[in-house]
Design an enzyme around this catalytic site. Structure first.
Site: not given
Ligand SMILES: Cc1cc2nc3c(=O)[nH]c(=O)nc-3n(C[C@H](O)[C@H](O)[C@H](O)COP(=O)(O)OP(=O)(O)OC[C@H]3O[C@@H](n4cnc5c(N)ncnc54)[C@H](O)[C@@H]3O)c2cc1C
Length: 614
Positions: A443
């Site tokens: 989220e």
């Molecule tokens: C168990 C689980 C359940 C989930 N459930 C859902 C769901 O039901 N529906 C759904 O759609 N998604 C879901 N997700 C996805 C989840 O919302 C994302 O994993 C999350 O938004 C982070 O995206 P990412 O994993 O691609 O990380 P990334 O976006 O690649 O981020 C990696 C790092 O970079 C940092 N970062 C990225 N952009 C910025 C920025 N602009 N400024 C500062 N720092 C930044 C982040 O803070 C993080 O530390 C789920 C994930 C998990 C693991």
């Protein structure tokens, strides 16, 4: 019993700290008496403590299983979900028109916290269903509401949120799932979503996916995203279930925690359904406004995940308190005839008080936000609706980011209180730590919440919400000093300490707000390098304010604790926790403010350090 819902605490927060009686006077809640609120709290406490909590350890070990695109859930969760649906818990705060009970968000904040505390993995299913209901109520067509809302409210069907793709996580502008319009007005969806919570399971008859996708020729970036309803089973005109749609679970993730929650890779348009190739979906609202609509669901879910953090913190704290009373080890520092229960050791007390203080402060902030949301929807005065909306908007990233970051500290301390028994799985302390680890990630990560707090919630309104909060907090400092003048000796010192520490923390917060406002034009990177410290500082100060107000109420109520529906012991403990928070937690504000003020200097160093080369 593994978990006991903190009913007395909720009664105190509702009646003495935030204005539940005022909420019940809103037109939407006329006729709802405080007796009903108490009855719901008691009934929910029984349900979550006796029915849900015993499944927490089971669902950590018996994982959902994916076979040929279908996911089977553990038997224990089937029984729990059935009782959850029969109890009408999904409909608690949804409109009576759709079969719900139309109760305030403030009350739902308590009942959902208990559910999250009892089994956070299980609770994700109702949490996402809540978000789908909220989004469809505000943006769905009449026909969509007629088709989907009642079965969702009654928990016959459940909901999901489909944003993430492998190349599109925090950055939703990169979503590539395609939606192709059909001659009958529907769309066919093609693409792959990952990490979809409860994206496939067998607890309910149908699953309603809300999916972000892109139509051909849509503008690039987030302005070209549209929102679609894609049911697992199509719904016939009479409401019965029709053909199996072309959306399939390819696999489930193996995770660090929340094992009871199936996290699915979903394939849209794999050609395996009974509908031909392409998952059939209907557009919500207008094309290209999908992210705007999805934000309704995301905001609901962000608030809810913050409350999950509080629930996990409460459960971890309860477990640690119980263990610390039972475990006998070492003599007391002042001397004792033999080894004592570890709760007697000053450092164990420090850990337990830190856990309790952070949990109670985060809960009070969440309840403050919930009241603002209730008022923003239903207050007859338009100006009050507007100011409460702004306050709620400001608080959502704080509730999400601060409460979940605190849950990591609290659950980690929970492991520490258990010593070696915390690190082995038998006690369950480690499960809270593992389960909490996702809360700062999904989220929107803490950084994404912090960016929102800095950008949309502080800069865009020139810091006006922050300034109003500073004014209110400053009045509380004055009230504390006035009250100290008349208080009994033992409370006077506590009140004066809280006044002094809160006053200092407000100064640090105020200087951080000014820094954010002053440096955005000339050095935006210097502001954003301190965005997470700004979010945490905001949380600590708001938490300190709410705990200070709690201390004031404790002094005012000591002659008649029954007015808040709590015991004299409760007031004594609450006062002690508020003093501890002021003395031990609030000074963190200074360190965070210092870090924020280093923004310009820091960015100069970081920008030139080769280890940071992209
Ligand atoms: C168990 C689980 C359940 C989930 N459930 C859902 C769901 O039901 N529906 C759904 O759609 N998604 C879901 N997700 C996805 C989840 O919302 C994302 O994993 C999350 O938004 C982070 O995206 P990412 O994993 O691609 O990380 P990334 O976006 O690649 O981020 C990696 C790092 O970079 C940092 N970062 C990225 N952009 C910025 C920025 N602009 N400024 C500062 N720092 C930044 C982040 O803070 C993080 O530390 C789920 C994930 C998990 C693991």
């Amino acid at each position: 019993m593994t978990y006991r819902a903190p009913v007395e605490e909720f009664k105190f927060v509702f009646n003495a700290l935030v204005d539940m009686p005022g909420v019940l006077k809103l037109p939407a809640f006329l006729g709802i008496e405080s007796d009903l609120v108490d009855a719901v709290l008691e009934e929910n406490a029984k349900f979550t403590s006796e029915v849900v909590a015993p499944t927490n350890r089971i669902s950590d070990r018996q994982h959902p299983v994916c076979h040929a695109g279908q996911v089977s859930m553990p038997l224990a969760l089937h029984e729990t979900f059935k009782k959850f649906a029969e109890g009408g818990w999904q409909g608690l705060r949804h409109p009576a028109q759709w079969g719900g009970q139309g109760l305030p968000k403030l009350l739902a904040t308590a009942t959902t916290e208990n559910l999250y505390a009892a089994n956070v993995a299980f609770s994700l299913c109702p949490m996402l269903t809540d978000g789908v209901i909220e989004a469809l109520l505000l943006t769905g067509s009449d026909a969509q509401k007629q088709t989907y809302i009642e079965p969702l409210v009654s928990a016959r069907w459940t909901g999901t949120m489909n944003l993430t793709e492998s190349q599109s996580g925090s950055d939703l502008s990169l979503v590539t799932t395609r939606a192709v319009p059909q001659s009958d007005g529907t769309y066919r969806l093609f693409g792959q979503k990952i990490y979809i919570t409860f994206g496939e399971h067998d607890l309910a008859e149908n699953i309603i996916h809300l999916v972000l996708a892109r139509t051909a020729g849509a503008p690039p970036g987030v302005k070209g995203l549209s929102l679609f309803i894609v049911p697992k089973y199509l719904v016939n005109a009479d409401g019965s279930l029709g053909a199996r749609n072309d959306v399939w679970c390819a696999s489930l993730e193996h995770k660090l925690g929340i094992h009871g929650s199936p996290t699915a890779v979903l394939l849209f348009g794999d050609g395996k359904g009974e509908v031909g190739e392409g998952a059939i979906g209907t557009l919500v609202g207008q094309e290209n406004r999908g992210l705007e609509y999805m934000f309704i669901m995301m905001n609901a879910a962000r608030f809810a995940v913050g409350v999950q953090g509080i629930g996990v913190s409460e459960a971890a704290t309860q477990k640690a308190m119980t263990y610390a009373r039972d475990r006998v080890q070492s003599r007391a520092v002042e001397g004792s005839t033999g080894p004592v229960a570890i709760i007697r050791h000053p450092d164990v007390r420090r850990m337990l008080m830190t856990m309790r203080a952070l949990t109670e402060a985060a809960r009070a902030i969440a309840c403050l936000a919930a009241v603002a949301d209730d008022l923003s929807i239903d207050h007859p005065d338009a100006e009050l609706r507007r100011t409460n909306q702004s306050l709620y908007d400001y608080l959502v990233p704080v509730v999400k980011g601060f409460s979940t970051e605190c849950s990591l500290e609290v659950s980690s301390l929970g492991v520490q209180v258990h010593g070696g028994m915390g690190f082995v799985e038998e006690t369950g302390a480690a499960q809270f730590y593992r389960d909490a680890r996702i809360l700062t990630i999904y989220e929107g990560t803490t950084a994404i919440q912090a960016n929102d707090l800095v950008g949309r919630k502080t800069l865009r309104n020139g810091g006006s919400v922050a300034q109003q909060l500073i004014q209110s907090m400053t009045q509380t400092v004055k009230a504390l000093r006035d009250c100290a003048g008349q208080a009994e000796v033992e409370q006077r010192a506590g009140l004066l300490l809280i006044a002094e520490k809160l006053s200092q923390a407000i100064t640090h917060y105020s200087s951080a707000v000014s820094y954010v406002l002053d440096h955005t034009q000339d050095n935006i990177r210097a502001v954003y390098v301190g965005s997470v410290p700004y979010l945490m500082l905001t949380g600590y100060v708001l938490g300190g304010w709410m705990m200070a107000r709690a201390a004031l109420v404790c002094v005012q109520l000591q002659a008649d604790s029954s007015r808040a529906g709590v015991s004299p012991d409760f007031l004594k403990n609450k006062f002690a926790t508020a003093v501890f928070y002021a003395g031990v937690i609030l000074p963190r504000a200074q360190g965070l403010a210092d870090a924020i003020h280093q923004g310009v200097a820091l960015t100069q160093v970081i920008e030139h350090a080769t280890l940071m080369n992209a």
